[in-house]
Design an enzyme around this catalytic site. Structure first.
Site, short mmCIF file in Angstrom:
data_model
loop_
_atom_site.label_atom_id
_atom_site.label_comp_id
_atom_site.label_asym_id
_atom_site.label_seq_id
_atom_site.Cartn_x
_atom_site.Cartn_y
_atom_site.Cartn_z
N HIS A 162 6.88 -36.03 -34.88
CA HIS A 162 7.18 -37.46 -35.04
C HIS A 162 7.11 -38.12 -33.67
O HIS A 162 7.64 -37.60 -32.71
CB HIS A 162 8.60 -37.61 -35.62
CG HIS A 162 8.92 -39.00 -36.06
ND1 HIS A 162 9.20 -40.02 -35.18
CD2 HIS A 162 9.00 -39.55 -37.30
CE1 HIS A 162 9.43 -41.14 -35.87
NE2 HIS A 162 9.32 -40.89 -37.15
N CYS A 187 3.75 -42.28 -37.56
CA CYS A 187 4.80 -43.24 -37.91
C CYS A 187 4.40 -44.61 -37.37
O CYS A 187 4.41 -44.84 -36.15
CB CYS A 187 6.14 -42.80 -37.33
SG CYS A 187 7.45 -43.99 -37.67
N ASP A 230 8.84 -46.00 -45.22
CA ASP A 230 9.82 -45.69 -44.18
C ASP A 230 11.00 -46.63 -44.34
O ASP A 230 11.27 -47.10 -45.44
CB ASP A 230 9.13 -45.72 -42.83
CG ASP A 230 9.83 -44.86 -41.79
OD1 ASP A 230 10.87 -44.28 -42.10
OD2 ASP A 230 9.31 -44.77 -40.67
N HIS A 231 11.67 -46.91 -43.28
CA HIS A 231 12.91 -47.71 -43.36
C HIS A 231 12.73 -48.93 -44.25
O HIS A 231 11.73 -49.62 -44.17
CB HIS A 231 13.31 -48.22 -41.97
CG HIS A 231 13.37 -47.12 -40.97
ND1 HIS A 231 13.38 -47.36 -39.63
CD2 HIS A 231 13.43 -45.78 -41.13
CE1 HIS A 231 13.44 -46.20 -38.99
NE2 HIS A 231 13.47 -45.23 -39.88
#
Ligand code: DNO
Length: 344
Positions: free
Chosen positions: A198, A236, A308-309
């Site tokens: 990551h 990411c 993701d978030h």
């Protein structure tokens, strides 16, 4: 592309049943949460995650994270035994059917934000980052409460750890990374697992600590350290995209076959080294999410993807970034883009 959704285990307010109700999600992304970094996960704990997921029609093919203990990143005398433990975890996860392990190599801090609940005009809230605010905090003075933060540090423990990192330059961190990869990647190869590092979030050094998984040049260097498909990336978008110099689409085309896992989310810049997290669609933020998904599709991406978030919407309370509703909307948006591209 295989759509996945992160689950934090039995303590997660988001349930496996709720996840199983989100269309297109086929695997959870989870981990054993009650063993400190460096320990070996019991086969029973791993099997429990797999069996609980299976009881809801979900696979358990992705682990996030098997944390890398600080002693490995520091490259001290405790590192060799801890690397052996890490390899044992990879073997055990492979036996249980896991195909991808996400991990990071960020010293001390995982992902950093300055605010957990930045309110938006529509009544939602989300995570935000402001470099000035972060730098005004003194991590060694305590009182730091951040999302990726290991709450178990004592003030003294943290001070001692930061002291140990004083002699760790970026080059030293690269060397320690190489030692780790040379041991771990062949084991992952044997276990049928792709390791997916990551990127550092944010992707620049902070509090004087080195950070190296930050940009295109460094990702290229990382992939060459051990040039095998099992030495892969978690792409990411929100982490790499926090540095506007990172051309995400070009990076996807350059590293395409080495991307094992994609974390896709959007952020909105409000100034230099200032941003907050927004809903996934392109129109909501500063990143070209549609273009990113298109680039992955052009690269014939067949790894794992997760929304993701998310923001907190509809009155939801929960783990910052990891509520149910907005991430589920994200999964739908990303799957919709993908389906349209598959059928274009
Ligand atoms: C934040 C996550 C990170 C990530 C780790 C991987 O939401 O993306 O905490 O799981 O950095 O090791």
């Amino acid at each position: 592309m295989k759509m996945t959704f992160r689950h934090y285990g039995p303590g997660d307010p988001v349930t496996l049943q709720q996840i199983s109700q989100i269309p297109t999600v086929r695997s959870i992304v989870s981990a054993v949460y009650d063993v400190p970094a460096g320990g070996v996960w019991s086969r029973e704990s791993i099997a429990r995650i797999r069996d609980d997921a299976a009881a809801h029609g979900l696979a358990f093919e992705v682990v996030e994270s098997v944390p890398v203990p600080e002693d490995i990143k520091l490259g001290n005398e405790k590192a060799p035994a801890l690397i052996d433990n890490y390899c044992e975890n990879i073997r055990r996860l492979g036996e249980a059917g896991v195909k991808c392990i996400c991990y990071n190599f960020m010293p001390v801090f995982d992902w950093l934000r300055s605010e957990l609940k930045r309110p938006a005009a529509d009544g939602s809230n989300s995570l935000a980052y402001d470099e000035q605010t972060v730098l005004s905090m003194d991590p060694a003075a305590g009182g730091l409460s951040l999302p990726g933060w290991d709450e178990s540090y004592t003030k003294e423990g943290l001070r001692a750890l930061l002291k140990q990192y004083e002699s760790v330059t970026e080059e030293k961190l690269w060397r320690n990374m190489q030692t780790f990869l040379e041991a771990v990647i062949p084991v992952a190869h044997g276990a049928g697992i792709r390791m997916a590092i990551h990127p550092d979030d944010p992707p620049w050094g902070i509090f004087g600590l080195p950070r190296i998984i930050t940009n295109e040049e460094n990702l290229a260097r990382f992939l060459k350290l051990v040039d095998m498909p099992e030495n892969g990336l978690t792409f990411c978008t929100g982490s790499l995209g926090a540095d506007p110099n990172n051309d995400l689409i070009r990076m996807i085309h350059r590293f395409g076959d080495r991307i094992a896992f994609a974390h896709v989310r959007n952020i909105k810049f409000t100034g230099e080294k200032q941003f907050h997290e927004v809903a996934h669609p392109t129109a909501c933020g500063s990143l070209d999410i549609c273009g990113i998904v298109r680039a992955l599709h052009e690269e014939k991406f067949d790894g794992y993807m997760r929304p993701d978030h998310g923001r907190m919407i509809w009155g939801e309370e929960g783990r910052p970034g990891y509520g149910l509703y907005d991430r589920a909307l994200g999964a739908m948006y990303l799957s919709g883009l993908w389906e349209a591209m598959e059928n274009a």
